[in-house]
Motif scaffolding. Structure first.
Motif, PDB file in Angstrom:
ATOM      1  N   HIS A  60      26.005  37.503  37.982  1.00 43.78           N
ATOM      2  CA  HIS A  60      25.359  37.013  36.759  1.00 43.78           C
ATOM      3  C   HIS A  60      26.398  36.536  35.751  1.00 43.78           C
ATOM      4  O   HIS A  60      26.231  35.481  35.112  1.00 43.78           O
ATOM      5  CB  HIS A  60      24.506  38.118  36.137  1.00 43.78           C
ATOM      6  CG  HIS A  60      23.163  38.287  36.770  1.00 43.78           C
ATOM      7  ND1 HIS A  60      22.150  37.383  36.621  1.00 43.78           N
ATOM      8  CD2 HIS A  60      22.668  39.272  37.573  1.00 43.78           C
ATOM      9  CE1 HIS A  60      21.083  37.785  37.287  1.00 43.78           C
ATOM     10  NE2 HIS A  60      21.380  38.929  37.881  1.00 43.78           N
ATOM     11  N   LEU A  61      27.453  37.299  35.603  1.00 42.63           N
ATOM     12  CA  LEU A  61      28.502  36.943  34.651  1.00 42.63           C
ATOM     13  C   LEU A  61      29.150  35.614  35.028  1.00 42.63           C
ATOM     14  O   LEU A  61      29.367  34.743  34.183  1.00 42.63           O
ATOM     15  CB  LEU A  61      29.550  38.057  34.599  1.00 42.63           C
ATOM     16  CG  LEU A  61      30.681  37.886  33.585  1.00 42.63           C
ATOM     17  CD1 LEU A  61      30.134  37.869  32.168  1.00 42.63           C
ATOM     18  CD2 LEU A  61      31.717  39.002  33.750  1.00 42.63           C
ATOM     19  N   LEU A  62      29.444  35.440  36.312  1.00 36.49           N
ATOM     20  CA  LEU A  62      30.069  34.199  36.782  1.00 36.49           C
ATOM     21  C   LEU A  62      29.158  32.997  36.552  1.00 36.49           C
ATOM     22  O   LEU A  62      29.596  31.951  36.062  1.00 36.49           O
ATOM     23  CB  LEU A  62      30.418  34.320  38.258  1.00 36.49           C
ATOM     24  CG  LEU A  62      31.668  35.122  38.608  1.00 36.49           C
ATOM     25  CD1 LEU A  62      31.710  35.436  40.099  1.00 36.49           C
ATOM     26  CD2 LEU A  62      32.917  34.347  38.203  1.00 36.49           C
ATOM     27  N   LEU A  63      27.878  33.125  36.913  1.00 32.90           N
ATOM     28  CA  LEU A  63      26.956  32.000  36.759  1.00 32.90           C
ATOM     29  C   LEU A  63      26.752  31.661  35.290  1.00 32.90           C
ATOM     30  O   LEU A  63      26.623  30.479  34.937  1.00 32.90           O
ATOM     31  CB  LEU A  63      25.615  32.330  37.422  1.00 32.90           C
ATOM     32  CG  LEU A  63      25.631  32.424  38.954  1.00 32.90           C
ATOM     33  CD1 LEU A  63      24.282  32.909  39.475  1.00 32.90           C
ATOM     34  CD2 LEU A  63      25.987  31.074  39.578  1.00 32.90           C
ATOM     35  N   GLY A  64      26.724  32.663  34.438  1.00 32.94           N
ATOM     36  CA  GLY A  64      26.535  32.420  33.017  1.00 32.94           C
ATOM     37  C   GLY A  64      27.744  31.847  32.318  1.00 32.94           C
ATOM     38  O   GLY A  64      27.637  31.330  31.200  1.00 32.94           O
ATOM     39  N   SER A  65      28.904  31.937  32.961  1.00 29.12           N
ATOM     40  CA  SER A  65      30.138  31.440  32.326  1.00 29.12           C
ATOM     41  C   SER A  65      30.672  30.185  33.002  1.00 29.12           C
ATOM     42  O   SER A  65      31.848  29.856  32.855  1.00 29.12           O
ATOM     43  CB  SER A  65      31.204  32.541  32.348  1.00 29.12           C
ATOM     44  OG  SER A  65      31.489  32.950  33.682  1.00 29.12           O
TER      45      SER A  65
END
Length: 764
Positions: free
Chosen positions: A213-218
């Motif tokens: 989630h963190l990777l996709l959101g950034s």
């Protein structure tokens, strides 16, 4: 007289064939027998499901009737064969272990997560809360995990995961919806989610999801393992991320597919009617081609120059979990591969082959046995038009109008699928891809062996396209091992494909319109009107030949095709025309010399190349980065315009596009909008088909028209043509279950070979 014990009891043995394994069929049989007060047994075999039921004659008859009509939702009962056997007595009904042996059953495709499993996924009180692999007999992987038959856990890639006591209890309980659900798992005994990011330790389970989630959101690019292979995933609203993925994958301008969090999110980015919504949210969950909303918020690099979006919604629990935290509600989700290579399926392979494409890998330890890309479908006049038939559809068979001997048809070289046939069944493979590299050839071979295993077909005959340079043909010749190899003309196969899917056995007026196909005279065909049966065809009319300058170079540069068509039509290369202006002076000089001296200029009758030419003349697309780009962009601009119109001329067997081209040039020079030019051109092609059909009907008495070839993926053209033909009293066979593109060639090859060649005849 049937044998009985006390004059009232009878016993029947029933063989049920079709998609009856892995879909909850045996629990259904068990419950039905108990409801009717019958004793006996049921088991899976390689031939299908065999049930023996004993009891009062009226109850046994009711069982035989209801076993087909009341079957579980994912089951497809093809036949029920019953025979009377000696009563054995007893009061219990039992489910036996599966039996090996010879025969044939039909394997279910992979299907989307069902509502019951989604409810468990979202329920904090359920032991499968947020379990990325939740499934039951009504959903989940089938085709991609099966390693053999009969379909039981030891013959799947789940064999390496011993069941925990709770799962074993569910698996063994006929009253449970997970009874003999082969992919059954839970957080304690099932596969484990794993995220790998270079330079860090692997993360597992919830921690892996949190990092994803963190990777996709950034703005990161994530490789995610699906049912049939890896996807490359990023935020579809992040132009920087999408452009980066496009550059890394060397994608050109070819559109990316996207996954919306749910149907509501899909509606926010595209115009969706009821038929499209039903397809999007059904249990097959293909990519559906939909008209994008102008205010969608989707990054321009997702589908540059294309008014449509390819949209799907989650079909696995893992997909659901990618959307369950604050973050993107639409994700780019494109096949995890390098351009031109097969989709990657194994975690260790993904970390190597996708190293230059992804920032991290979200995988798991449930192996994928056979690759299976996402299917692509569009709705035309509320009916499905398949563009790519793969996940959710393969390997479900097509029932044939004519019997075939055990045969392998290898298809073509673009969008390859192959087809196995025996008796009245044909099994089309999932999407293999373009046969232009060793990796795809290896994938073809592995998939062919797997489909032989699942179907029990041992080919006695091989069928190929006539093109001498096709790699699929060369593969067939290398692997013939003494078996006959027959050749089928490309456009004859196109027409036979749509005839076969409609179970039509008789002559048709056929229109085979595509980009490239090897003709019997050595020219490149693609604008053909034929009288066709499975036994043969007669070429009744075709687009007038024009030079295809430089072969593939002409295909990649529609502006060159436009100039070739102008020259053939006797029209000047007016520098005010967009296609002429696009070509530099040196390019025009070279092209003029090439056409004048007929250097590397194969004659072509291709309707696809005429679409390219008109697209360039109208200023829409001059250079292409993917197949049919110019035609797709021209179609996308078509507006509702009934003013004016273009008409082809017929000179003997030649269809002359010169009047159409002259009218296009007049409109373009007069400043007519490209959308109007597009509409008038589409109307001209539809009008040509109707006029030719009427001419042939008058001469031949035929009134059934078959439409096939890649040009008929065009929604505007297909809709207008079908409507006009129907209004004219014709019966129209249009693609519905099998793509009209080269992805459907193999079915047509199979049908033609069934009638064209006698046993033992070789024609290479």
């Amino acid at each position: 007289m049937r044998a009985t014990i006390d004059g009232t009891r009878v016993r029947d043995r029933l063989l049920v064939t079709g998609v009856v394994q892995g879909v909850g069929f045996r629990p259904f049989v068990y419950a039905l027998a108990r409801e009717l007060g019958l004793s006996g047994q049921v088991a899976n075999t390689a031939a299908g499901v065999i049930a023996e039921v004993e009891g009062p004659a009226v109850a046994v008859a009711a069982f035989a009737r209801r076993i087909a009509v009341d079957a579980p939702p994912l089951a497809v009962v093809e036949s029920v064969q019953a025979e009377a056997v000696e009563p054995a007595g007893g009061t219990e009904f039992v489910i036996l272990e599966s039996a090996a042996g010879t025969g044939r059953t039909l394997v279910s495709p992979d299907v989307a997560t069902c509502a019951d499993c989604l409810a468990e996924l979202a329920d904090p009180a359920d032991r499968r809360f947020r379990h990325p692999f939740v499934s039951c007999t009504n959903c989940g992987p089938r085709f991609t995990i099966i390693t053999g038959l009969p379909y039981d856990r030891p013959a799947t890639t789940m064999a390496a995961f011993p069941l925990c006591p709770d799962c074993r209890r569910e698996y063994s309980d006929p009253a449970d919806r997970r009874f003999h659900a082969q992919p059954i798992a839970c957080p304690f005994c099932g596969p484990r989610l794993r995220l790998y990011q270079p330079g860090t330790e692997p993360r597992y389970g919830e921690e892996a999801l949190a990092v994803a989630h963190l990777l996709l959101g950034s703005g990161g690019i994530l490789a995610v393992k699906g049912l049939g292979g890896f996807h490359l995933v990023c935020d579809a609203s992040d132009e920087t991320a999408v452009a980066s993925l496009r550059k890394r994958k060397d994608r050109g301008n070819k559109p990316f597919a996207v996954m919306a969090a749910d149907l509501a999110a899909a509606r926010s980015i595209a115009e969706i009617d009821d038929a499209e919504a039903e397809l999007l949210a059904g249990h097959l969950r293909p990519i559906v081609l939909l008209r994008s909303r102008s205010s969608s918020g989707i990054a321009p690099s997702v589908a540059p120059g294309n008014p449509d979006l390819g949209i799907m919604v989650p079909y696995t629990p893992l997909h659901q979990l990618l959307f369950d935290q604050p973050g993107p509600c639409v994700l780019v989700m494109t096949s995890g591969n390098l351009s031109g290579e097969p989709i990657v399926t194994a975690d260790d392979e993904a970390e190597v082959r996708l190293a230059a494409l992804a920032d991290a890998w979200l995988g798991h330890d449930r192996p994928i046995h056979v690759p299976c890309d996402d299917s692509v479908v569009r709705i035309v006049d509320r009916a499905e038009l398949p563009v790519r038939r793969s996940r959710g559809y393969a390997p479900f068979p097509i029932d044939l109008p004519i019997p075939v001997r055990p045969t392998l048809a290898v298809g073509g070289d673009l969008k390859n699928t192959f087809c196995l046939g025996d008796g009245r069944y044909a099994w089309l493979s999932g999407h293999v891809g373009d046969m232009d590299n060793l990796a795809t050839l290896r994938a073809f071979e592995k998939a062919e062996q797997h489909l032989e295993l699942l179907t029990g077909v041992q080919p006695e005959l091989l069928v190929t396209d006539k093109h001498p340079g096709y790699r699929s043909r060369q593969w067939a010749l290398r692997h013939a091992a003494g078996r006959p190899v027959v050749s089928v003309q490309h456009h004859h196969a196109h027409l036979a494909s749509v005839m076969a899917e409609h179970r039509h056995d008789g002559p048709v007026i056929g229109f085979a319109f595509d980009g490239t196909g090897y003709g019997d005279d050595g020219a490149v065909w693609g604008g053909e009107a034929m009288r066709a049966t499975y036994d043969g065809f007669e070429r009744l009319a075709h687009l007038r030949y024009v030079p295809l300058p430089g072969g593939d170079a002409g295909v990649r540069n529609p502006c060159r095709m436009a100039l070739s068509h102008l020259r053939a039509a006797g029209l000047p290369w007016d520098p005010r025309l967009p296609s002429v202006a696009e070509c530099t002076g040196a390019e025009r000089d070279l092209l003029a010399a090439q056409l004048e001296r007929e250097i590397a200029c194969v004659p072509t009758s291709s309707m696809g190349r005429l679409f390219d030419a008109v697209s360039s003349l109208a200023g829409v697309c001059h250079r292409v980065g993917y197949e049919a780009q110019a035609a797709i962009e021209l179609e996308g601009l078509a507006v509702a315009d009934e003013r004016g119109g273009y008409e082809f001329a017929l000179q003997g067997e030649e269809i002359d596009p010169a009047p159409v081209l002259a009218a296009v040039v007049r409109d373009v020079l007069a400043g007519v909008d490209a959308g109007v030019v597009s509409a008038r051109f589409h109307r001209a092609v539809a009008g040509l088909i109707v006029a030719e059909a009427e001419r042939i009907r008058t001469a031949d008495g035929l009134s059934t028209v078959a439409l096939s070839g890649g040009v008929f993926v065009n929604k505007v053209l297909l809709s207008a043509t079908c409507r006009a033909l129907t209004e004219g009293g014709f019966t129209v066979l249009r693609p519905h279950r099998v793509p009209p593109t080269d992805a459907g060639l193999a079915l047509g090859q199979l049908a033609v070979a069934a009638r064209e060649r006698k046993e033992g005849t070789a024609c290479v």
